[in-house]
Design an enzyme around this catalytic site. Structure first.
Site, PDB file in Angstrom:
ATOM      1  CD  GLU A   1       5.708   0.411  -8.318  1.00 37.18           C
ATOM      2  OE1 GLU A   1       5.015   1.321  -7.855  1.00 37.18           O
ATOM      3  OE2 GLU A   1       6.088  -0.561  -7.655  1.00 37.18           O
TER       4      GLU A   1
ATOM      5  CB  SER B   1       1.783  -0.479  -9.825  1.00 39.32           C
ATOM      6  OG  SER B   1       2.306   0.692  -9.311  1.00 39.32           O
TER       7      SER B   1
ATOM      8  CE1 TYR C   1      -5.787  -4.044 -10.190  1.00 35.55           C
ATOM      9  CE2 TYR C   1      -8.041  -4.301  -9.456  1.00 35.55           C
ATOM     10  CZ  TYR C   1      -6.703  -4.287  -9.193  1.00 35.55           C
ATOM     11  OH  TYR C   1      -6.260  -4.480  -7.943  1.00 35.55           O
TER      12      TYR C   1
ATOM     13  NE  ARG D   1      -1.962   6.194  -1.438  1.00 34.98           N
ATOM     14  CZ  ARG D   1      -1.494   5.630  -2.562  1.00 34.98           C
ATOM     15  NH1 ARG D   1      -0.650   6.256  -3.324  1.00 34.98           N
ATOM     16  NH2 ARG D   1      -1.905   4.438  -2.924  1.00 34.98           N
TER      17      ARG D   1
ATOM     18  CG  ASP E   1      -3.752   2.102  -1.048  1.00 37.68           C
ATOM     19  OD1 ASP E   1      -3.734   3.341  -0.926  1.00 37.68           O
ATOM     20  OD2 ASP E   1      -3.054   1.485  -1.877  1.00 37.68           O
TER      21      ASP E   1
ATOM     22  CD  GLU F   1      -0.708  -1.392  -1.186  1.00 39.87           C
ATOM     23  OE1 GLU F   1       0.363  -2.006  -1.191  1.00 39.87           O
ATOM     24  OE2 GLU F   1      -1.060  -0.654  -2.126  1.00 39.87           O
TER      25      GLU F   1
ATOM     26  CG  ASN G   1       1.313   2.100  -1.148  1.00 37.31           C
ATOM     27  OD1 ASN G   1       1.634   1.081  -1.724  1.00 37.31           O
ATOM     28  ND2 ASN G   1       0.046   2.460  -0.996  1.00 37.31           N
TER      29      ASN G   1
ATOM     30  N   GLY H   1       3.455   7.839  -4.629  1.00 37.15           N
ATOM     31  CA  GLY H   1       3.740   8.754  -5.735  1.00 37.15           C
ATOM     32  C   GLY H   1       3.772  10.202  -5.258  1.00 37.15           C
TER      33      GLY H   1
HETATM   34  N1  LIG Z   1      -9.575  -7.560  -0.552  1.00 36.64           N
HETATM   35  C1  LIG Z   1      -9.914  -6.705  -1.508  1.00 36.64           C
HETATM   36  N2  LIG Z   1     -11.223  -6.424  -1.757  1.00 36.64           N
HETATM   37  C2  LIG Z   1     -11.574  -5.559  -2.731  1.00 36.64           C
HETATM   38  N3  LIG Z   1     -10.700  -4.918  -3.530  1.00 36.64           N
HETATM   39  C3  LIG Z   1      -9.378  -5.143  -3.327  1.00 36.64           C
HETATM   40  C4  LIG Z   1      -8.924  -6.047  -2.311  1.00 36.64           C
HETATM   41  N4  LIG Z   1      -7.569  -6.078  -2.365  1.00 36.64           N
HETATM   42  C5  LIG Z   1      -7.218  -5.247  -3.353  1.00 36.64           C
HETATM   43  N5  LIG Z   1      -8.282  -4.677  -3.933  1.00 36.64           N
HETATM   44  C6  LIG Z   1      -8.262  -3.700  -5.028  1.00 36.64           C
HETATM   45  O1  LIG Z   1      -7.012  -3.802  -5.666  1.00 36.64           O
HETATM   46  C7  LIG Z   1      -6.264  -2.589  -5.535  1.00 36.64           C
HETATM   47  C8  LIG Z   1      -4.807  -2.898  -5.338  1.00 36.64           C
HETATM   48  O2  LIG Z   1      -4.618  -3.659  -4.166  1.00 36.64           O
HETATM   49  P1  LIG Z   1      -3.498  -3.289  -3.121  1.00 36.64           P
HETATM   50  O3  LIG Z   1      -3.563  -4.294  -2.019  1.00 36.64           O
HETATM   51  O4  LIG Z   1      -3.633  -1.862  -2.715  1.00 36.64           O
HETATM   52  O5  LIG Z   1      -2.162  -3.562  -3.937  1.00 36.64           O
HETATM   53  P2  LIG Z   1      -1.214  -2.643  -4.883  1.00 36.64           P
HETATM   54  O6  LIG Z   1      -1.702  -1.225  -4.784  1.00 36.64           O
HETATM   55  O7  LIG Z   1       0.137  -2.847  -4.305  1.00 36.64           O
HETATM   56  O8  LIG Z   1      -1.327  -3.222  -6.235  1.00 36.64           O
HETATM   57  C9  LIG Z   1      -6.899  -1.878  -4.361  1.00 36.64           C
HETATM   58  O9  LIG Z   1      -6.715  -0.502  -4.449  1.00 36.64           O
HETATM   59  C10 LIG Z   1      -8.354  -2.288  -4.525  1.00 36.64           C
HETATM   60  O10 LIG Z   1      -8.981  -1.536  -5.524  1.00 36.64           O
HETATM   61 MG   LIG Z   2      -2.524  -0.108  -3.249  1.00 38.22          MG
END
Ligand SMILES: Nc1ncnc2c1ncn2[C@@H]1O[C@H](COP(=O)(O)OP(=O)(O)O)[C@@H](O)[C@H]1O
Ligand SMILES: [Mg+2]
Length: 311
Positions: free
Chosen positions: A18, A144, A210, A249, A251, A264, A266, A270
């Site tokens: 990152e 990310s 994504y 922050r 999520d 999660e 953070n 950012g």
């Molecule tokens: N259990 C879940 N159900 C639905 N969407 C998910 C789930 N886990 C992750 N996501 C999607 O993936 C994204 C990234 O997951 P996250 O756990 O926030 O990891 P990171 O941001 O570290 O990559 C989330 O913002 C969400 O859009």
């Molecule tokens: Mg996240």
């Protein structure tokens, strides 16, 4: 601990995937602090960080790093040993927050914090056969969205797990939660307004989130007030339980039932002028400079246990 006239080292760049976003965060932070009259030195973090910290003669570090070494407690540990106060979360909370499983286990059973069901797969270990599909496959450590994928059946699960295990020895299989993506920033234990993240494609499916398509951010999120309050309380509970400091922050996915499911937290979100946390702060009447300076003023480190001169 931070006094007027303190020399601020903004730690940026770093050794993680990152790095690019950290350079942007760091440049924005340094500029904001300079606009407020602080004496700022930008320090690009590499293996030579200890020498740079000594040469920079800084009084306090504003950590603008993301990912490995910067967000996981490593740089924080170095600053603790050197006795340099730093912004944000301490060593332990940074390390726990960086690990999605450790975070979830720390929060399990906390009233008001809803977690998606999960199971862990280790390299060389068996695949569970009773997971409900769809399931989200994610490396425990990362960020990310690197290595995250969705599996709809057993075949997809095998491929996804193999890909994730190539990056990390343990992988989290998490129940897919259908819903809207929201995020809650917390500053010094206080929740800021909720931000809703809406893919412009109109799709709420996994792939749409994504594909680096256009995304719209809405703040304060036009969601049910109960749900917004629940997300804010859950974010603050997670922040407190993990022992976070400064800005963090959390999520969530807001399910159709109005329950925010925590994903999660953070500890170094950012901080460019258009990032989510500054956006949330803005909705609370706090400018980018206000937020950056408030984070600076909260910088601390542990006192040493011996009197100076004794060591
Ligand atoms: N259990 C879940 N159900 C639905 N969407 C998910 C789930 N886990 C992750 N996501 C999607 O993936 C994204 C990234 O997951 P996250 O756990 O926030 O990891 P990171 O941001 O570290 O990559 C989330 O913002 C969400 O859009
Ligand atoms: Mg996240």
């Amino acid at each position: 601990m931070v006094e007027e006239g303190s020399r601020v080292g903004v730690l940026l760049g770093g050794l993680s995937t990152e790095r690019e976003i950290s350079l942007k965060t760091g440049a924005s932070v340094a500029a904001a602090l300079r606009r407020r009259g602080w004496d700022v030195e930008e320090i690009d973090v590499g293996r030579d960080l200890p020498a740079k910290l000594v040469a920079g003669d800084i009084d306090v570090a504003w950590i603008a790093l993301h990912g490995r070494f910067g967000e996981d407690g490593c740089v924080q540990g170095l600053l603790e040993v050197m006795g340099i106060p730093y912004t944000g979360s301490d060593v332990r909370s940074s390390a726990v927050a960086m690990d999605k499983l450790a975070t979830k286990r720390a929060l399990r059973g906390t009233p008001g914090v809803t977690l998606a069901k999960d199971v862990v797969v280790v390299r060389g270990g068996p695949l569970p056969h009773d997971v409900g599909f769809p399931v989200v496959v994610k490396p425990l450590v990362g960020g990310s969205t690197i290595g995250i994928s969705l599996a709809r059946d057993a075949t997809e699960l095998q491929t996804a797990v193999a890909a994730a295990l190539a990056l990390h020895p343990e992988v989290l299989l998490e129940q897919f939660v259908a819903g809207e993506e929201i995020t809650v920033s917390v500053i010094d234990g206080q929740a800021l307004p909720v931000v809703r993240i809406v893919p412009e494609s109109g799709f709420f499916d996994f792939e749409a989130k994504y594909t680096k398509g256009l995304t719209r951010y809405e703040v304060p999120a036009p969601i049910d007030a109960e749900a917004a309050g629940a997300a804010q309380r859950a974010a603050v509970a997670a922040y407190r339980l993990l022992g976070c400091g400064g800005l963090a922050r959390a999520d969530f996915i807001l399910g159709a039932d109005g329950v925010p499911v925590f994903l999660e937290i953070n500890t170094l979100p950012g901080m460019t002028e258009t990032s989510l946390a500054p956006m949330a702060a803005g909705a609370a009447g706090m400018s980018f400079e206000d937020l950056t300076e408030r984070i600076l003023l909260g910088a601390t480190c542990m006192p040493s246990e011996v009197q100076s001169g004794q060591s």
